[in-house]
Design a protein around this motif. Structure first.
Motif, mmCIF file in Angstrom:
data_model
loop_
_atom_site.group_PDB
_atom_site.id
_atom_site.type_symbol
_atom_site.label_atom_id
_atom_site.label_comp_id
_atom_site.label_asym_id
_atom_site.label_seq_id
_atom_site.Cartn_x
_atom_site.Cartn_y
_atom_site.Cartn_z
ATOM 1 N N ALA A 153 2.268 10.062 14.735
ATOM 2 C CA ALA A 153 1.454 9.616 13.604
ATOM 3 C C ALA A 153 2.243 8.682 12.694
ATOM 4 N N GLU A 213 1.725 8.284 9.424
ATOM 5 C CA GLU A 213 1.783 8.719 8.030
ATOM 6 C C GLU A 213 3.193 9.037 7.543
ATOM 7 N N HIS A 270 4.924 5.785 6.869
ATOM 8 C CA HIS A 270 4.432 5.115 5.669
ATOM 9 C C HIS A 270 5.000 5.779 4.411
ATOM 10 N N ARG A 271 5.099 7.114 4.422
ATOM 11 C CA ARG A 271 5.700 7.814 3.275
ATOM 12 C C ARG A 271 7.154 7.411 3.093
ATOM 13 N N HIS A 329 7.353 3.842 1.830
ATOM 14 C CA HIS A 329 6.985 3.783 0.421
ATOM 15 C C HIS A 329 8.168 4.202 -0.453
ATOM 16 N N HIS A 353 2.076 0.282 1.689
ATOM 17 C CA HIS A 353 2.243 1.614 2.272
ATOM 18 C C HIS A 353 1.415 2.660 1.529
ATOM 19 N N ALA A 404 -1.978 2.234 2.955
ATOM 20 C CA ALA A 404 -2.055 2.802 4.302
ATOM 21 C C ALA A 404 -2.146 4.322 4.243
ATOM 22 N N LEU A 405 -1.473 4.927 3.280
ATOM 23 C CA LEU A 405 -1.530 6.382 3.132
ATOM 24 C C LEU A 405 -2.872 6.838 2.581
ATOM 25 N N GLY A 461 -5.674 5.456 3.230
ATOM 26 C CA GLY A 461 -6.647 5.360 4.313
ATOM 27 C C GLY A 461 -7.891 4.615 3.881
#
Length: 139
Positions: free
Chosen positions: A87, A89, A92-93, A96, A125, A128-129, A131
């Motif tokens: 994934a 996510e 992206h975290r 960020h 980011h 993207a988190l 959504g």
């Protein structure tokens, strides 16, 4: 009760003598920190590109590489093939957080170009988190 110190401190050189270790200015230290944060962000960006290629990530990676090269005095960052799987996510975290660190350092050294890039990457980011936005159906 205590024995007096009989030798000179190794931490403060005597005036007029040179020390055996190099000293860097605050600006040089901040450049090193900023280049490190941006290089780490570039690595995560490359991993994200491996998971979900996009023009936005490609452009961001090139801009990040350019900033790292500039901060390292013309030495381009080493880049490996994307190693991410699963994934996006967590990546992206991480991206960020890295962009946030880079933004703080860029702001403290008054590097506008790096600060703008870091802020843009934080926004990307975060989006993207978040959504896709769902439309609420009000009845």
């Amino acid at each position: 009760m205590y024995e007096p110190i009989r030798t000179k401190s190794v931490h403060s050189p005597v005036a007029g003598t040179s020390s055996d270790f190099p000293h860097r200015s605050r600006e040089e230290e901040l450049d090193i920190q900023l280049a490190g944060h941006l290089a780490a962000l570039l690595a995560v960006t490359d991993d994200l590109r491996g998971l979900a290629p996009s023009e936005d990530l490609d452009a961001a990676a090139e801009r990040l590489a350019g900033q790292v090269t500039r901060l390292r005095g013309g030495h381009a960052p080493l880049r490996a093939a994307p190693a991410a799987s699963g994934a996006p996510e967590p990546l992206h975290r991480r991206a960020h957080a890295l962009a946030g660190r880079a933004l703080v350092v860029a702001a403290s050294r008054a590097d506008t170009a790096a600060a703008i890039l870091a802020a843009e990457r934080m926004d990307a980011h975060a989006a993207a988190l978040a959504g896709p936005k769902e439309l609420s159906s009000a009845h």
